[in-house]
Each structure stands twice: as C-alpha cells, then as structure tokens.
Design a protein around this motif. Structure first.
Motif, PDB file in Angstrom:
ATOM      1  N   GLY A 152       0.961  -1.282  -0.099  1.00 23.46           N
ATOM      2  CA  GLY A 152      -0.551  -0.183  -0.166  1.00 23.46           C
ATOM      3  C   GLY A 152       1.128   1.249  -0.417  1.00 23.46           C
ATOM      4  O   GLY A 152       0.249   2.684  -0.267  1.00 23.46           O
ATOM      5  N   GLY A 153       1.961   1.208   0.275  1.00 25.61           N
ATOM      6  CA  GLY A 153       3.159   2.117   0.120  1.00 25.61           C
ATOM      7  C   GLY A 153       2.868   3.232   1.707  1.00 25.61           C
ATOM      8  O   GLY A 153       3.527   4.409   1.323  1.00 25.61           O
ATOM      9  N   GLY A 154       2.093   2.958   2.232  1.00 26.03           N
ATOM     10  CA  GLY A 154       1.548   3.902   3.389  1.00 26.03           C
ATOM     11  C   GLY A 154       3.105   3.842   3.803  1.00 26.03           C
ATOM     12  O   GLY A 154       3.489   3.408   4.400  1.00 26.03           O
ATOM     13  N   ASN A 155       2.883   4.980   5.796  1.00 28.95           N
ATOM     14  CA  ASN A 155       3.612   5.216   6.737  1.00 28.95           C
ATOM     15  C   ASN A 155       3.175   5.636   7.631  1.00 28.95           C
ATOM     16  O   ASN A 155       2.000   6.540   7.853  1.00 28.95           O
ATOM     17  CB  ASN A 155       5.312   6.005   5.744  1.00 28.95           C
ATOM     18  CG  ASN A 155       4.155   7.400   5.637  1.00 28.95           C
ATOM     19  OD1 ASN A 155       4.445   8.583   6.632  1.00 28.95           O
ATOM     20  ND2 ASN A 155       4.228   7.713   4.765  1.00 28.95           N
ATOM     21  N   PHE A 199      -4.092   6.707  -4.373  1.00 27.65           N
ATOM     22  CA  PHE A 199      -4.520   6.307  -6.370  1.00 27.65           C
ATOM     23  C   PHE A 199      -3.047   6.002  -6.777  1.00 27.65           C
ATOM     24  O   PHE A 199      -2.027   5.403  -6.500  1.00 27.65           O
ATOM     25  CB  PHE A 199      -4.655   7.311  -6.730  1.00 27.65           C
ATOM     26  CG  PHE A 199      -5.918   7.468  -7.788  1.00 27.65           C
ATOM     27  CD1 PHE A 199      -6.644   5.935  -7.934  1.00 27.65           C
ATOM     28  CD2 PHE A 199      -5.209   8.292  -8.802  1.00 27.65           C
ATOM     29  CE1 PHE A 199      -7.010   5.507  -9.523  1.00 27.65           C
ATOM     30  CE2 PHE A 199      -5.967   8.518 -10.009  1.00 27.65           C
ATOM     31  CZ  PHE A 199      -6.957   6.808 -10.313  1.00 27.65           C
ATOM     32  N   ARG A 200      -2.248   7.806  -6.652  1.00 25.79           N
ATOM     33  CA  ARG A 200      -0.926   7.629  -7.127  1.00 25.79           C
ATOM     34  C   ARG A 200       0.184   6.970  -6.165  1.00 25.79           C
ATOM     35  O   ARG A 200      -0.108   6.970  -4.836  1.00 25.79           O
ATOM     36  CB  ARG A 200      -0.398   8.677  -7.395  1.00 25.79           C
ATOM     37  CG  ARG A 200       1.012   8.859  -8.243  1.00 25.79           C
ATOM     38  CD  ARG A 200       1.490  10.268  -7.897  1.00 25.79           C
ATOM     39  NE  ARG A 200       0.877  11.152  -8.536  1.00 25.79           N
ATOM     40  CZ  ARG A 200       1.540  12.047  -9.529  1.00 25.79           C
ATOM     41  NH1 ARG A 200       2.607  12.928  -8.474  1.00 25.79           N
ATOM     42  NH2 ARG A 200       0.493  13.413  -9.869  1.00 25.79           N
ATOM     43  N   ILE A 204       2.639   0.934  -6.480  1.00 26.30           N
ATOM     44  CA  ILE A 204       4.340   1.162  -6.436  1.00 26.30           C
ATOM     45  C   ILE A 204       4.315   2.107  -6.626  1.00 26.30           C
ATOM     46  O   ILE A 204       3.741   3.222  -6.790  1.00 26.30           O
ATOM     47  CB  ILE A 204       4.381   0.453  -8.198  1.00 26.30           C
ATOM     48  CG1 ILE A 204       5.393   0.176  -7.505  1.00 26.30           C
ATOM     49  CG2 ILE A 204       3.847   1.322  -9.601  1.00 26.30           C
ATOM     50  CD1 ILE A 204       6.454  -0.511  -9.351  1.00 26.30           C
ATOM     51  N   ASP A 205       5.799   2.702  -6.345  1.00 22.18           N
ATOM     52  CA  ASP A 205       6.035   3.560  -5.918  1.00 22.18           C
ATOM     53  C   ASP A 205       7.743   3.404  -5.840  1.00 22.18           C
ATOM     54  O   ASP A 205       8.107   2.281  -5.766  1.00 22.18           O
ATOM     55  CB  ASP A 205       5.554   4.376  -4.511  1.00 22.18           C
ATOM     56  CG  ASP A 205       5.786   3.552  -3.094  1.00 22.18           C
ATOM     57  OD1 ASP A 205       7.374   1.942  -3.398  1.00 22.18           O
ATOM     58  OD2 ASP A 205       5.771   3.671  -2.208  1.00 22.18           O
ATOM     59  N   ASN A 206       8.391   4.687  -5.507  1.00 26.45           N
ATOM     60  CA  ASN A 206       9.719   4.358  -6.444  1.00 26.45           C
ATOM     61  C   ASN A 206      10.286   3.520  -5.473  1.00 26.45           C
ATOM     62  O   ASN A 206      11.219   3.009  -6.162  1.00 26.45           O
ATOM     63  CB  ASN A 206      10.823   5.624  -6.698  1.00 26.45           C
ATOM     64  CG  ASN A 206      11.279   6.145  -6.863  1.00 26.45           C
ATOM     65  OD1 ASN A 206      11.746   5.955  -8.144  1.00 26.45           O
ATOM     66  ND2 ASN A 206      12.496   6.483  -6.263  1.00 26.45           N
ATOM     67  N   ASP A 381      -3.745  11.274  -1.245  1.00 25.83           N
ATOM     68  CA  ASP A 381      -3.082  10.620  -0.148  1.00 25.83           C
ATOM     69  C   ASP A 381      -4.284  11.162   1.299  1.00 25.83           C
ATOM     70  O   ASP A 381      -4.761  11.915   1.280  1.00 25.83           O
ATOM     71  CB  ASP A 381      -2.031  11.534   0.166  1.00 25.83           C
ATOM     72  CG  ASP A 381      -1.141  10.983  -0.391  1.00 25.83           C
ATOM     73  OD1 ASP A 381      -1.314   9.999  -1.588  1.00 25.83           O
ATOM     74  OD2 ASP A 381       0.589  11.664  -1.111  1.00 25.83           O
ATOM     75  N   PHE A 382      -4.753   9.656   2.093  1.00 28.84           N
ATOM     76  CA  PHE A 382      -5.747   9.994   3.609  1.00 28.84           C
ATOM     77  C   PHE A 382      -4.238  10.611   4.383  1.00 28.84           C
ATOM     78  O   PHE A 382      -3.229   9.526   4.997  1.00 28.84           O
ATOM     79  CB  PHE A 382      -6.621   8.583   3.759  1.00 28.84           C
ATOM     80  CG  PHE A 382      -7.286   8.429   4.784  1.00 28.84           C
ATOM     81  CD1 PHE A 382      -7.720   9.861   4.961  1.00 28.84           C
ATOM     82  CD2 PHE A 382      -6.535   8.192   5.194  1.00 28.84           C
ATOM     83  CE1 PHE A 382      -8.342   9.312   6.275  1.00 28.84           C
ATOM     84  CE2 PHE A 382      -6.975   7.889   6.747  1.00 28.84           C
ATOM     85  CZ  PHE A 382      -8.311   9.070   7.270  1.00 28.84           C
TER      86      PHE A 382
END
Length: 599
Positions: A152-155, A199-200, A204-206, A381-382
C-alpha cells in the motif's frame, strides 16, 4: 646400392645385418609402432628420445625435452573432473563473477533498509531573554518512531513530545492562551500519525520499484555468473583435451625420432662394413634433424597448453604447482550415437543464460511501465492523526485566594465615589475568592504524562491531500520511453534466439563431423601401419630406399596424430555442445546455489 653391387663382401654383410635385424628387433619395433591409442592412465613418464650412438654428432638427448621451469620427473596425474572442480574453486574470473552476485545481494538489503523503523530522540534546551525582563528557560524532549509499510505504500509515525516552558509566548501556544504567567508549564503529547496513498503510489512507488528491479538485477547477475562459469568450464575442457593431444603428439614424434636413430645406427654399421656409401649417412642425419625439430616444437606446445590449463585451475601466480608437470589421465570419450538437433535446440532455448538475462530485462522494463503509468495518476493521500495531550502547572497552588475588587486606580475611583454619596454612606472594599488550581494540574512531567489518559485528553484529525498535475509531461514521456524499450527488448530476444539456434546447429554439425573424423582417422592409421610394415620388409629385402621408408614412418606419425586429434576434437565438440545448450552443470554433476533473495 651401386657400391654394394660392385662389392660382393658388402652384399654378404648387408644380408647378414638384415637377417640379424629381422630375427631380433623388427617384431618388437613393429609392435611399438602399432600402438596408436593414447593411454592417459599410464603413469610412466612420456617417451623420451634415446641417447645418440657414439659418433652421431649433436643429436637430441633426454635433457632436450625438458620444459623451462617445470619438473617433469614427478608428474601430477589430473582427471578432467578434478580440473573442473579446481577451476570452480580457484579460477579468478569465476571468483570475480561470484563477488558480483554478492555485491548485488547487499544492494537488495540496502534497499530493504527503507522499511526499517527509524527511532529519533531530540532533547533541546533553550534560554530566552530580552532587555528589561528576566530570562526564561525551556526544555523539550521529543521522541518518535517512523516506519514505512510496503503493501500500500503507507507510512506511520508514533511520537511522544515533552515540553517544559517558562516563556509566556510558548505557554500561550501550549495552553491555547488559557494559562500563562506561571513559573513553568509542563506538557506531554503522545500520538499516532498515518498517511496512506489512495491513487498514485498505492500499488507501486519508487522504493518498491527499485526493490523489484534490484531483485531482477540479482537474477541477471546470477545468470551472468552461471554463464561465465560455463565458459570457464568449457575452456578447461578444451585445454585439457589439447594437453592430451599435445602430450600424445610429443610421444609420437619422439617414437618417430627413435626410429630415425635406429636407422642411423644401421647405416653406420653398413658403412663400417662397406655395405653402404658414406653419403647415406647424410640423408639419415637430415631426416633425424628434422624430426628433432618436430620434437622441440611438440614440447613447446605441451608447455603452452599446460600453462593455459594451469592459468584456469590455479589461483595464485606464485603457486608451487606452476613448477609441476600435469599429466591428464582421462581417455577421450567416443560414441557412435549421433546427437538430436531438436533436443539440443530445446535445451538451449530453455537453459541459455543470455536468453534468461534478456527475459529478466523485459521484466525490469515491465516494472518501469507499471511505475510510470502509476505516476500519471493524480495524487490522493489520506492523512490522519490521533493524539493524547497532557498538561501540568509547575508551581501552581491548590488553595483559594481572596482577590480585592478594587486595585490601584480603582481605589482612587472608589474614594471619589464615596465623596458623592450622602453622609454616612460609602462603597466598601470587597474581596473575591479565586479558587486554586485543580490538583490534577499541579506537578511536573509525571503529572502531565498521567493526564494523557484522562477522558478529556484525546484529539484526532482526518484529511486528504490532493495533487493534480495539469499536464504531467515527465511521467507521460517516461511511460512512452519504457514502452519503446519493451519493443526493443523483444527484438533483442528474437535476435538472441536466432544466434543461439545458429550456435547449436554449428555445434551439432561440428560434433557429427568430429565423430566421422574419428572413424576415418582410425582407418587411416591402420592403413598407415600396414604400409609401414610392408615398406620395412621391402627395405630389409633391399627393394626400397631410405627416403621411402622415412615417408612411411612420417605418414604413420601423422596418421596417429590425426587420430588423437580427431578424438580430442570430438571431446572438445562435446564440451562446446554443452556450452551452447547450457547443460554443462547437468552433464558434469555440478550444483550451483541460487543467491539469497531477501524477501
């Protein structure tokens, strides 16, 4: 021969010597010449030139076969399997390729470090002062832990902030202007903050892109290592069989040289008895010198091939084994069964590491396409924060205080008002009771921390961050470039597949040709042995010449060399077929461990 006809005694001596030769050494010499198959398991030193007879001049001795810097007196037996194992252990090229894999493994671990929790502590002391006022001291001790989540790419961030402030402005910020002016205010803030792309950067992220690419690059590096290892094994096999051939070639030429020396002894005996003219010695000595030169060249080839093999299987340039003589003990293998072209092509398509590398490059490009396509989307981003706030007053009192209603100028106003009132009436001074601070607000850091868990302490917030690039040309251009690269890689794969097929077809053809060459070389060697035997009988009977005998001897030597060359070429062709089909590990019972791919 003319002198023999004019000299009956010479004819008698010649016939007598022929009878002696036929009864004594002819059978043994013919049997020695009939040996055509090189037996590497024979631990005896290679056949060397015999000492020259007295009076023959500067002919070759045993010392002339010595190789510079090599002790041939104690040869070291070496099997092909042992040579391959030693190359896998000691070859520097393989070691460099192995280290490339290890370096790439560390690169993956370095990228995984982006998902390691980060704990931060920031203690800060601040002293504030200005002209005309007393100095104030503030102290903060903030701690936090941040962690990125791969799916999910969250932090998220967990924080605990502690503040002690005497500054009125800072106190007003801490208490939202409700409390200030006391000697010190303590506050504690404990909470949780989380950000989640919707969304973005959701799929996938960098960071995840680089990690996926690094794993594919690790597989590519492993494929390069395996390809390099296959190449080195093929080189070891070629050098091994070249050494087998060159040693056998040297042995054949030494045997041919010894035949020339035997002929020279016979001619010397005939000249001494007057059965041959002194000119016959020159013809034999010329042939003897030519054969000595061939032995020297064969010895040099043995040294060169042995050095090539040592370079592949020895690790250090100063190893003591450089001075040792290696003797191959494996016989060249041979089979009459032809190789299936279709099976070889199938093996190559399934196993070739060049194709595997290109397919991994296609996977890497697919990752880039997914990432760049994701970057063309808007960013949503939430964000959420949940916290608990605790507060305490350092020197506050819990007792009530009576505060006069009129103070300062208000007392003067009260006295003026009393003068306006009728006689006997006046406004009395009144006092108001101000309660003290609640007990739960009095204390230091301990009290502010305890107040975190009061029911009135929780705070929370929710929000969304929106980002809409108006054109986003960078992401679109990157996506278009990745799509073009995809087409390019597909073309490269087709090109490489064609190259692989050509290599396999050539290797199968070379193997079949080598197989046919072995059969024809064996027939040629058998025919040359019969021709030499017949020519020797004619020479002994006086019906042939030394020139023709030398031709037959040289022809047999060449036939023997052609046979062993064909046999070794057949084994080199087998090694080449293993290389082009990438079945070297399987055929030589070699197991290569895959690198650690930290998940």
């Amino acid at each position: 021969m003319n002198s023999c006809r004019r000299n009956p005694k010479g004819i008698i001596a010649l016939l007598f010597s022929i009878l002696l030769y036929t009864a004594g050494g002819a059978d043994a010499q013919t049997e020695q010449m009939a040996k055509t198959a090189f037996d590497p398991t024979d631990k005896r030193p290679a056949v060397t030139a015999e000492p020259a007879a007295s009076g023959t001049g500067g002919v070759m001795t045993n010392s002339s076969l010595a190789r510079i810097g090599v002790q041939t007196a104690t040869p070291v037996p070496l099997t092909l399997d042992e040579a391959i194992r030693r190359a896998l252990t000691n070859n520097n090229t393989i070691e460099i390729a192995r280290d490339d894999v290890r370096i790439q493994e560390t690169s993956i671990r370095a990228l995984l470090g982006a998902y390691d929790p980060v704990f931060t502590v920031t203690p800060t002391f601040t002293r504030n002062s200005r002209t005309g006022s007393s100095a104030t001291s503030d102290f903060t001790a903030n701690a936090s832990m941040q962690h990125s989540i791969r799916p999910g790419g969250g932090n998220y961030q967990v924080f605990l902030n502690n503040t002690r402030t005497e500054n009125a402005f800072s106190q007003a910020q801490v208490t939202s202007g409700e409390v200030s002016g006391t000697s010190a205010i303590y506050s504690t803030n404990f909470g949780f903050r989380y950000t989640q792309p919707l969304f973005r950067n959701f799929k996938i992220d960098n960071t995840r892109r680089n990690l996926r690419i690094a794993r594919r690059v690790l597989e590519q590096t492993d494929a390069d290592f395996r390809r390099q290892t296959v190449e080195i094994i093929a080189q070891v096999q070629r050098a091994y069989w070249d050494l087998v051939f060159n040693l056998r070639d040297q042995q054949n030429r030494v045997e041919n040289l010894n035949l020339a020396k035997e002929n020279l002894r016979q001619i010397e005996a005939k000249i001494a008895e007057g059965a041959a003219a002194p000119l016959a010695r020159a013809e034999v000595e010329t042939e003897l010198a030519n054969r000595e030169g061939e032995v020297l060249q064969a010895t040099e080839q043995v040294a060169r091939t042995e050095n090539t093999l040592k370079q592949l299987i020895l690790k250090d340039a100063t190893s003591a084994e450089w001075t040792m003589s290696f003797v191959p003990t494996d016989k060249p293998a041979f089979t009459l069964t032809p190789v299936s072209m279709d099976a070889a092509i199938t093996d190559a398509m399934d196993n070739r590491f060049e194709l595997r590398r290109l397919k991994l490059a296609r996977d890497i490009n697919a990752i880039d396409i997914a990432f760049f396509r994701n970057q063309t989307k808007p960013q949503i981003d939430f964000n959420t924060t949940v916290s608990l706030d605790g507060l305490s007053l350092g020197s506050a009192s819990t007792d009530s205080v009576l505060v006069p209603q009129f103070l300062g100028n208000d007392n003067i106003l009260r006295e003026k008002l009393n003068l306006l009132l009728p006689a006997g009436e006046q406004i009395d001074q009144r006092f108001t009771s101000v309660p003290g601070s609640p007990p739960y607000l009095v204390g230091g850091f301990n009290r502010s921390f305890a107040n975190l868990f009061r029911s009135d302490a929780p705070n929370y917030s929710f929000g969304v961050t929106l980002s809409f690039p108006l054109r986003n040309r960078t992401a679109k251009a990157n996506l278009a470039g990745a799509q073009i690269t995809e087409h390019q890689i597909d073309s490269q794969i087709r090109q490489q597949e064609q190259s692989v097929i050509v290599e396999v077809r050539n290797a199968v053809q070379s193997l079949e040709t080598a197989r046919q060459r072995v059969l024809t070389a064996r027939r040629a060697r058998e025919a040359a042995e019969k021709q030499l035997e017949g020519e020797r009988q004619l020479f002994d009977a006086g019906r042939s010449t030394t020139f023709l005998l030398f031709q037959r001897e040289n022809a047999l030597t060449a036939a023997r060399n052609s046979e062993i060359r064909a046999e070794t070429d057949y084994n080199k062709a087998l090694a080449e077929l293993q290389r082009v089909t990438s079945t070297t590990f399987e055929m030589n019972n070699i197991v290569v461990e895959s690198p650690a791919n930290d998940k």
